[in-house]
Motif scaffolding. Structure first.
Motif, PDB file in Angstrom:
ATOM      1  N   PHE B  84       0.818  -1.218   0.000  1.00 20.15           N
ATOM      2  CA  PHE B  84       0.000   0.000   0.000  1.00 20.15           C
ATOM      3  C   PHE B  84       0.852   1.268   0.000  1.00 20.15           C
ATOM      4  O   PHE B  84       0.409   2.319  -0.461  1.00 20.15           O
ATOM      5  CB  PHE B  84      -0.911   0.031   1.229  1.00 20.15           C
ATOM      6  CG  PHE B  84      -1.975  -1.036   1.226  1.00 20.15           C
ATOM      7  CD1 PHE B  84      -3.066  -0.932   0.378  1.00 20.15           C
ATOM      8  CD2 PHE B  84      -1.897  -2.137   2.055  1.00 20.15           C
ATOM      9  CE1 PHE B  84      -4.059  -1.909   0.362  1.00 20.15           C
ATOM     10  CE2 PHE B  84      -2.872  -3.116   2.052  1.00 20.15           C
ATOM     11  CZ  PHE B  84      -3.963  -3.000   1.200  1.00 20.15           C
ATOM     12  N   ALA B  85       2.051   1.170   0.562  1.00 17.25           N
ATOM     13  CA  ALA B  85       2.865   2.377   0.755  1.00 17.25           C
ATOM     14  C   ALA B  85       3.189   3.071  -0.560  1.00 17.25           C
ATOM     15  O   ALA B  85       3.371   4.285  -0.596  1.00 17.25           O
ATOM     16  CB  ALA B  85       4.149   2.013   1.505  1.00 17.25           C
ATOM     17  N   GLU B  86       3.262   2.315  -1.646  1.00 17.94           N
ATOM     18  CA  GLU B  86       3.654   2.917  -2.922  1.00 17.94           C
ATOM     19  C   GLU B  86       2.481   3.579  -3.651  1.00 17.94           C
ATOM     20  O   GLU B  86       2.678   4.220  -4.676  1.00 17.94           O
ATOM     21  CB  GLU B  86       4.278   1.868  -3.829  1.00 17.94           C
ATOM     22  CG  GLU B  86       3.295   0.811  -4.309  1.00 17.94           C
ATOM     23  CD  GLU B  86       3.882  -0.053  -5.429  1.00 17.94           C
ATOM     24  OE1 GLU B  86       4.751   0.449  -6.153  1.00 17.94           O
ATOM     25  OE2 GLU B  86       3.474  -1.209  -5.561  1.00 17.94           O
ATOM     26  N   HIS B  87       1.276   3.406  -3.159  1.00 19.60           N
ATOM     27  CA  HIS B  87       0.123   3.963  -3.872  1.00 19.60           C
ATOM     28  C   HIS B  87       0.195   5.489  -3.932  1.00 19.60           C
ATOM     29  O   HIS B  87       0.671   6.136  -2.995  1.00 19.60           O
ATOM     30  CB  HIS B  87      -1.179   3.564  -3.183  1.00 19.60           C
ATOM     31  CG  HIS B  87      -1.482   2.097  -3.279  1.00 19.60           C
ATOM     32  ND1 HIS B  87      -2.553   1.521  -2.640  1.00 19.60           N
ATOM     33  CD2 HIS B  87      -0.855   1.100  -3.943  1.00 19.60           C
ATOM     34  CE1 HIS B  87      -2.567   0.224  -2.906  1.00 19.60           C
ATOM     35  NE2 HIS B  87      -1.541  -0.058  -3.687  1.00 19.60           N
ATOM     36  N   GLN B  89      -2.000   9.171  -5.645  1.00 21.18           N
ATOM     37  CA  GLN B  89      -3.320   9.705  -5.958  1.00 21.18           C
ATOM     38  C   GLN B  89      -3.645   9.492  -7.447  1.00 21.18           C
ATOM     39  O   GLN B  89      -2.762   9.656  -8.299  1.00 21.18           O
ATOM     40  CB  GLN B  89      -3.309  11.209  -5.641  1.00 21.18           C
ATOM     41  CG  GLN B  89      -4.660  11.839  -5.577  1.00 21.18           C
ATOM     42  CD  GLN B  89      -5.354  11.608  -4.238  1.00 21.18           C
ATOM     43  OE1 GLN B  89      -4.916  10.815  -3.422  1.00 21.18           O
ATOM     44  NE2 GLN B  89      -6.448  12.304  -4.030  1.00 21.18           N
ATOM     45  N   PRO B  90      -4.890   9.151  -7.779  1.00 22.66           N
ATOM     46  CA  PRO B  90      -5.244   9.147  -9.202  1.00 22.66           C
ATOM     47  C   PRO B  90      -5.179  10.562  -9.760  1.00 22.66           C
ATOM     48  O   PRO B  90      -5.185  11.539  -9.011  1.00 22.66           O
ATOM     49  CB  PRO B  90      -6.672   8.599  -9.212  1.00 22.66           C
ATOM     50  CG  PRO B  90      -7.219   8.921  -7.859  1.00 22.66           C
ATOM     51  CD  PRO B  90      -6.048   8.841  -6.918  1.00 22.66           C
ATOM     52  N   LYS B 113      -6.796   8.679 -14.323  1.00 23.51           N
ATOM     53  CA  LYS B 113      -5.576   7.921 -14.631  1.00 23.51           C
ATOM     54  C   LYS B 113      -5.020   7.316 -13.352  1.00 23.51           C
ATOM     55  O   LYS B 113      -4.799   8.023 -12.369  1.00 23.51           O
ATOM     56  CB  LYS B 113      -4.549   8.851 -15.266  1.00 23.51           C
ATOM     57  CG  LYS B 113      -3.157   8.224 -15.472  1.00 23.51           C
ATOM     58  CD  LYS B 113      -2.267   9.205 -16.209  1.00 23.51           C
ATOM     59  CE  LYS B 113      -0.849   9.158 -15.740  1.00 23.51           C
ATOM     60  NZ  LYS B 113      -0.009  10.149 -16.434  1.00 23.51           N
ATOM     61  N   ARG B 117       4.250   2.930 -10.519  1.00 18.66           N
ATOM     62  CA  ARG B 117       5.629   3.425 -10.609  1.00 18.66           C
ATOM     63  C   ARG B 117       6.369   2.627 -11.682  1.00 18.66           C
ATOM     64  O   ARG B 117       5.913   1.552 -12.083  1.00 18.66           O
ATOM     65  CB  ARG B 117       6.302   3.292  -9.252  1.00 18.66           C
ATOM     66  CG  ARG B 117       5.529   4.122  -8.225  1.00 18.66           C
ATOM     67  CD  ARG B 117       6.169   4.150  -6.883  1.00 18.66           C
ATOM     68  NE  ARG B 117       5.305   4.832  -5.951  1.00 18.66           N
ATOM     69  CZ  ARG B 117       5.642   5.949  -5.290  1.00 18.66           C
ATOM     70  NH1 ARG B 117       6.822   6.490  -5.451  1.00 18.66           N
ATOM     71  NH2 ARG B 117       4.794   6.505  -4.455  1.00 18.66           N
ATOM     72  N   PRO B 118       7.520   3.147 -12.132  1.00 18.02           N
ATOM     73  CA  PRO B 118       8.238   2.448 -13.209  1.00 18.02           C
ATOM     74  C   PRO B 118       9.073   1.289 -12.673  1.00 18.02           C
ATOM     75  O   PRO B 118      10.310   1.306 -12.715  1.00 18.02           O
ATOM     76  CB  PRO B 118       9.112   3.564 -13.804  1.00 18.02           C
ATOM     77  CG  PRO B 118       9.378   4.475 -12.654  1.00 18.02           C
ATOM     78  CD  PRO B 118       8.133   4.436 -11.808  1.00 18.02           C
ATOM     79  N   GLU B 149       3.700   3.381 -20.186  1.00 18.85           N
ATOM     80  CA  GLU B 149       4.299   4.663 -20.566  1.00 18.85           C
ATOM     81  C   GLU B 149       5.101   4.471 -21.850  1.00 18.85           C
ATOM     82  O   GLU B 149       5.884   3.514 -21.955  1.00 18.85           O
ATOM     83  CB  GLU B 149       5.205   5.162 -19.443  1.00 18.85           C
ATOM     84  CG  GLU B 149       5.714   6.566 -19.657  1.00 18.85           C
ATOM     85  CD  GLU B 149       6.362   7.127 -18.395  1.00 18.85           C
ATOM     86  OE1 GLU B 149       5.916   8.176 -17.911  1.00 18.85           O
ATOM     87  OE2 GLU B 149       7.308   6.496 -17.872  1.00 18.85           O
ATOM     88  N   ALA B 150       4.907   5.369 -22.792  1.00 23.55           N
ATOM     89  CA  ALA B 150       5.515   5.204 -24.115  1.00 23.55           C
ATOM     90  C   ALA B 150       6.958   5.688 -24.106  1.00 23.55           C
ATOM     91  O   ALA B 150       7.344   6.577 -24.842  1.00 23.55           O
ATOM     92  CB  ALA B 150       4.694   5.952 -25.153  1.00 23.55           C
ATOM     93  N   SER B 151       7.775   5.080 -23.283  1.00 24.96           N
ATOM     94  CA  SER B 151       9.154   5.519 -23.124  1.00 24.96           C
ATOM     95  C   SER B 151      10.114   4.804 -24.070  1.00 24.96           C
ATOM     96  O   SER B 151      11.305   5.064 -24.059  1.00 24.96           O
ATOM     97  CB  SER B 151       9.594   5.295 -21.675  1.00 24.96           C
ATOM     98  OG  SER B 151       9.385   3.951 -21.286  1.00 24.96           O
ATOM     99  N   ARG B 304       6.089   2.476 -16.296  1.00 30.92           N
ATOM    100  CA  ARG B 304       4.798   2.780 -15.672  1.00 30.92           C
ATOM    101  C   ARG B 304       3.643   2.178 -16.479  1.00 30.92           C
ATOM    102  O   ARG B 304       3.649   2.242 -17.712  1.00 30.92           O
ATOM    103  CB  ARG B 304       4.590   4.294 -15.570  1.00 30.92           C
ATOM    104  CG  ARG B 304       5.530   4.975 -14.593  1.00 30.92           C
ATOM    105  CD  ARG B 304       5.288   6.484 -14.511  1.00 30.92           C
ATOM    106  NE  ARG B 304       6.221   7.079 -13.580  1.00 30.92           N
ATOM    107  CZ  ARG B 304       7.439   7.533 -13.907  1.00 30.92           C
ATOM    108  NH1 ARG B 304       7.849   7.487 -15.186  1.00 30.92           N
ATOM    109  NH2 ARG B 304       8.247   8.028 -12.998  1.00 30.92           N
TER     110      ARG B 304
END
Lengths: 114, 318
Positions: B84-87, B89-90, B113, B117-118, B149-151, B304
């Protein structure tokens, strides 16, 4: 009834430990015309006095450039520092370059208003 | 189950009719213009709600009460479970990409959205917290899209691990249960484009949070205990570069009287989920009549994952 301005607050880094180079996740605020970024230090290792974090903006959330604004780290744990921004486009993040031996836990909060 | 009568809709959607100020029936409007006119405002005519709309969240109107799923904690944020810690905000996104610009939503400009994280295995969750006023059949419908993510200048079709949704429900009477139907579309696993629906009927053990003896936590969305939905393989449109998105439809019917799932639909496929058990937990001390809805995304690689929700319609048969 008047149209109320959208106003949202997002915690973009919560209890995250920053060392060396740290960045918040990209935040989309294209709907907003102004934001304030708050930085609160929960814990610190080493003297943070003089350290600062740079505001960065991006055309796509991938490629970033310094916007020019910076936040100096607060002088003491628990204190809050902030920076006001307008005309920032769509994507915003905070990037900190901490010196050797420095570390901290932070909460970074973006308040955005249409 | 009784279908929602679109003729009861006012000109502006998202509100029930005020019986003192009835709107002109849509059928009457149609007769005045053309018999081929749609049967309701576009925003809702693409949904099939039951007779009472509990919530219609179109993110062109803002966040509509969708927020971050924050993990439980006590005394220190360090007590929060890592999942949960990594969540975060939308966000309200106009789905902008580096090669073309803003893509926009199903209609209007903005979608909700949910961004991981990546990092492979990273997850993010958005939640809307309600309670229910009548145990009855309920229907959750939404339009969604997902992309990594279009990286990279690559198709990247296996960079999104999964997207999914669940309810977090608790019956209203003591002696009842907390019930959590979970579904995810497992897009990729181990570099394979697996594309199948999964569900959960088991959960990881609870952890005590803090020292007061009042708070517990468990990561019900952890990457374990997922089971394949029988016949749940589905080829979902994934457009030809990572910056092209297509919107998909989901409908999930659940019965709050029996606390059992009924049916799942995604685009043109319908799945009988009536024989599947959700996660069932003895009722907790403070969650009576809880009705939370959650959307989540998981990353398969160090890139991401973005889950976009154009709009959500929650309706009930009451």
């Amino acid at each position: 009834m008047p149209v109320l301005r959208e106003c949202q607050t997002a915690v973009v880094a919560r209890n995250e430990r920053w060392t060396d180079v740290a960045e918040t996740e990209p935040y989309e605020a294209g709907w907003a015309s102004e934001i304030i970024i708050f930085l609160r230090v929960l814990e610190s290792e080493g003297a943070l006095a003089g350290a600062a974090a740079a505001v960065q903006i991006s055309p796509d959330g991938i490629h970033w450039i310094d916007e020019g604004a910076r936040i100096s780290f607060p002088a003491a744990t628990g204190q809050v520092a902030f920076v006001r921004l307008a005309h920032f486009g769509q994507y915003v993040r905070l990037r900190a370059e901490l010196g050797t031996g420095l570390a901290c836990k932070v909460i970074v909060t973006i308040n955005a208003k249409a | 189950m009784t279908a929602f009568d679109h003729s009861r809709l006012p000109a502006e959607p998202a509100h029930r009719l005020d019986p003192d100020h009835p709107a002109k029936p849509i059928t009457q409007m149609a007769n005045e213009k053309s018999s081929t006119m749609p049967t309701g405002p576009t925003e809702l005519s693409r949904y099939d709600p039951m007779r009472r709309i509990i919530a219609f969240d179109d993110f062109d109107r803002g966040f509509c009460g969708w927020t971050q799923l924050v993990g439980n904690y006590e005394h220190s944020l360090d007590s929060m479970l890592p999942g949960f810690a990594e969540h975060t905000q939308p966000q309200l996104s106009n789905v902008t990409h580096w090669d073309a610009g803003s893509h926009g939503a199903f209609d209007g400009t903005y979608a909700l959205k949910i961004a991981t994280r990546p990092r492979a295995g990273s997850r993010n969750v958005a939640i809307k917290r309600l309670t229910f006023r009548k145990p009855c059949p309920v229907r959750l419908e939404f339009y969604f899209a997902f992309k990594p993510e279009a990286s990279e200048l690559l198709l990247s079709e296996t960079d999104v691990k999964s997207i999914g949704f669940c309810y977090d429900l608790q019956q209203g009477a003591e002696g009842g249960n907390r019930v959590m139907p979970h579904f995810r579309f497992l897009n990729a696993e181990g570099g394979r484009h697996v594309q199948k629906w999964q569900y959960k009927d088991a959960y990881a053990s609870f952890s005590d949070i803090g020292t007061e003896g009042k708070t517990v936590s468990f990561d019900h969305l952890a990457d374990q205990d997922w089971k394949d939905l029988p016949g749940g393989s589905q080829k979902i449109c994934y457009n030809e570069v990572p910056t092209k998105i297509n919107w998909h439809y989901v409908r999930f019917d659940f019965d709050l009287t029996t606390m059992k799932p009924v049916q799942l639909q995604c685009n043109d496929r319908t799945f009988d989920v009536s024989g599947l058990s959700p996660i069932v937990i003895p009722a907790m001390n403070n969650l009576w009549c809880m009705m939370n809805i959650l959307f989540f995304a998981e990353a398969a690689t160090d890139k991401r994952t973005f889950l976009y929700i154009d709009s959500v319609c929650l309706s009930g048969d009451f």
